[in-house]
Design a protein around this motif. Structure first.
Motif, PDB file in Angstrom:
ATOM      1  N   LEU A 294     -71.337  -6.183  41.744  1.00  0.00           N
ATOM      2  CA  LEU A 294     -72.044  -5.689  40.559  1.00  0.00           C
ATOM      3  C   LEU A 294     -72.452  -6.845  39.652  1.00  0.00           C
ATOM      4  O   LEU A 294     -73.531  -6.826  39.058  1.00  0.00           O
ATOM      5  CB  LEU A 294     -71.181  -4.695  39.786  1.00  0.00           C
ATOM      6  CG  LEU A 294     -71.149  -3.276  40.336  1.00  0.00           C
ATOM      7  CD1 LEU A 294     -70.090  -2.449  39.604  1.00  0.00           C
ATOM      8  CD2 LEU A 294     -72.498  -2.608  40.221  1.00  0.00           C
TER       9      LEU A 294
ATOM     10  N   CYS B  15     -74.204  -1.210  45.881  1.00  0.00           N
ATOM     11  CA  CYS B  15     -73.846  -2.631  45.923  1.00  0.00           C
ATOM     12  C   CYS B  15     -72.850  -2.908  47.045  1.00  0.00           C
ATOM     13  O   CYS B  15     -72.977  -3.905  47.764  1.00  0.00           O
ATOM     14  CB  CYS B  15     -73.289  -3.085  44.578  1.00  0.00           C
ATOM     15  SG  CYS B  15     -74.564  -3.320  43.314  1.00  0.00           S
ATOM     16  N   GLU B  16     -71.891  -2.021  47.214  1.00  0.00           N
ATOM     17  CA  GLU B  16     -70.934  -2.169  48.324  1.00  0.00           C
ATOM     18  C   GLU B  16     -71.675  -2.108  49.656  1.00  0.00           C
ATOM     19  O   GLU B  16     -71.418  -2.899  50.562  1.00  0.00           O
ATOM     20  CB  GLU B  16     -69.866  -1.085  48.259  1.00  0.00           C
ATOM     21  CG  GLU B  16     -68.879  -1.266  47.139  1.00  0.00           C
ATOM     22  CD  GLU B  16     -67.940  -0.081  46.951  1.00  0.00           C
ATOM     23  OE1 GLU B  16     -68.075   0.936  47.690  1.00  0.00           O
ATOM     24  OE2 GLU B  16     -67.075  -0.165  46.067  1.00  0.00           O
TER      25      GLU B  16
ATOM     26  N   THR C  11     -75.720   6.244  53.520  1.00  0.00           N
ATOM     27  CA  THR C  11     -74.955   6.460  52.278  1.00  0.00           C
ATOM     28  C   THR C  11     -75.066   7.867  51.711  1.00  0.00           C
ATOM     29  O   THR C  11     -74.240   8.255  50.881  1.00  0.00           O
ATOM     30  CB  THR C  11     -75.426   5.492  51.174  1.00  0.00           C
ATOM     31  OG1 THR C  11     -76.765   5.811  50.805  1.00  0.00           O
ATOM     32  CG2 THR C  11     -75.311   4.038  51.616  1.00  0.00           C
TER      33      THR C  11
ATOM     34  N   GLN D 290     -72.617   1.171  42.120  1.00  0.00           N
ATOM     35  CA  GLN D 290     -71.508   0.453  42.757  1.00  0.00           C
ATOM     36  C   GLN D 290     -71.476   0.736  44.257  1.00  0.00           C
ATOM     37  O   GLN D 290     -71.292  -0.168  45.064  1.00  0.00           O
ATOM     38  CB  GLN D 290     -70.176   0.839  42.128  1.00  0.00           C
ATOM     39  CG  GLN D 290     -68.996   0.159  42.788  1.00  0.00           C
ATOM     40  CD  GLN D 290     -67.663   0.658  42.273  1.00  0.00           C
ATOM     41  OE1 GLN D 290     -67.568   1.706  41.664  1.00  0.00           O
ATOM     42  NE2 GLN D 290     -66.622  -0.104  42.530  1.00  0.00           N
ATOM     43  N   ARG D 291     -71.689   1.993  44.625  1.00  0.00           N
ATOM     44  CA  ARG D 291     -71.692   2.363  46.047  1.00  0.00           C
ATOM     45  C   ARG D 291     -72.813   1.642  46.791  1.00  0.00           C
ATOM     46  O   ARG D 291     -72.619   1.132  47.897  1.00  0.00           O
ATOM     47  CB  ARG D 291     -71.839   3.886  46.187  1.00  0.00           C
ATOM     48  CG  ARG D 291     -71.991   4.370  47.596  1.00  0.00           C
ATOM     49  CD  ARG D 291     -70.724   4.157  48.427  1.00  0.00           C
ATOM     50  NE  ARG D 291     -70.984   4.511  49.806  1.00  0.00           N
ATOM     51  CZ  ARG D 291     -71.163   3.652  50.806  1.00  0.00           C
ATOM     52  NH1 ARG D 291     -71.059   2.362  50.589  1.00  0.00           N
ATOM     53  NH2 ARG D 291     -71.411   4.066  52.018  1.00  0.00           N
TER      54      ARG D 291
ATOM     55  N   THR E 158     -75.827   7.027  37.890  1.00  0.00           N
ATOM     56  CA  THR E 158     -74.530   6.583  37.380  1.00  0.00           C
ATOM     57  C   THR E 158     -74.182   5.187  37.895  1.00  0.00           C
ATOM     58  O   THR E 158     -74.703   4.738  38.919  1.00  0.00           O
ATOM     59  CB  THR E 158     -73.404   7.548  37.806  1.00  0.00           C
ATOM     60  OG1 THR E 158     -73.253   7.478  39.224  1.00  0.00           O
ATOM     61  CG2 THR E 158     -73.695   8.980  37.360  1.00  0.00           C
ATOM     62  N   ILE E 159     -73.290   4.544  37.196  1.00  0.00           N
ATOM     63  CA  ILE E 159     -72.795   3.241  37.628  1.00  0.00           C
ATOM     64  C   ILE E 159     -72.016   3.384  38.932  1.00  0.00           C
ATOM     65  O   ILE E 159     -72.002   2.471  39.758  1.00  0.00           O
ATOM     66  CB  ILE E 159     -71.951   2.564  36.513  1.00  0.00           C
ATOM     67  CG1 ILE E 159     -71.718   1.085  36.816  1.00  0.00           C
ATOM     68  CG2 ILE E 159     -70.631   3.268  36.308  1.00  0.00           C
ATOM     69  CD1 ILE E 159     -72.954   0.241  36.669  1.00  0.00           C
ATOM     70  N   THR E 160     -71.423   4.544  39.160  1.00  0.00           N
ATOM     71  CA  THR E 160     -70.703   4.794  40.403  1.00  0.00           C
ATOM     72  C   THR E 160     -71.664   4.766  41.590  1.00  0.00           C
ATOM     73  O   THR E 160     -71.356   4.199  42.641  1.00  0.00           O
ATOM     74  CB  THR E 160     -69.975   6.152  40.341  1.00  0.00           C
ATOM     75  OG1 THR E 160     -69.107   6.145  39.216  1.00  0.00           O
ATOM     76  CG2 THR E 160     -69.175   6.417  41.594  1.00  0.00           C
ATOM     77  N   THR E 161     -72.840   5.353  41.423  1.00  0.00           N
ATOM     78  CA  THR E 161     -73.852   5.318  42.478  1.00  0.00           C
ATOM     79  C   THR E 161     -74.310   3.889  42.717  1.00  0.00           C
ATOM     80  O   THR E 161     -74.441   3.449  43.865  1.00  0.00           O
ATOM     81  CB  THR E 161     -75.047   6.217  42.104  1.00  0.00           C
ATOM     82  OG1 THR E 161     -74.581   7.548  41.921  1.00  0.00           O
ATOM     83  CG2 THR E 161     -76.120   6.182  43.178  1.00  0.00           C
TER      84      THR E 161
END
Length: 79
Positions: free
Chosen positions: A66, A59-60, A36, A56-57, A51-54
């Motif tokens: 999430l 979690c994917e 990743t 989310q990545r 960040t929530i973006t990190t």
């Protein structure tokens, strides 16, 4: 006041869940980084307000929604 809010307890709960998920998948921190580009070791230590973006990545990558991730955080906070 800083530009980001910081909640040490929440970060520790999130870091514990990340570590638990990673372990359950049989992955090392190096595996996660290689796949990743995310330094999960810093996140698992609870020292980084990421960040929530990190999240989310990750979690994917772990194939966890999430919603389910935060359900686990909530459960962890109760123990």
């Amino acid at each position: 006041m800083g530009s980001q809010l910081h909640n040490d307890l929440l970060l520790l709960q999130i870091s514990a869940v990340l570590k638990k998920i990673r372990h359950s998948r049989g992955l090392t921190q190096e595996d996660v980084y290689n796949d990743t580009g995310i330094h999960i070791s810093r996140m698992e230590a609870g020292h980084v307000n990421f960040t929530i973006t990190t999240l989310q990545r990750l979690c994917e990558y772990f194939e966890v929604s999430l919603v389910d991730f935060f359900k686990n955080v909530q459960k962890h906070g109760r123990t």
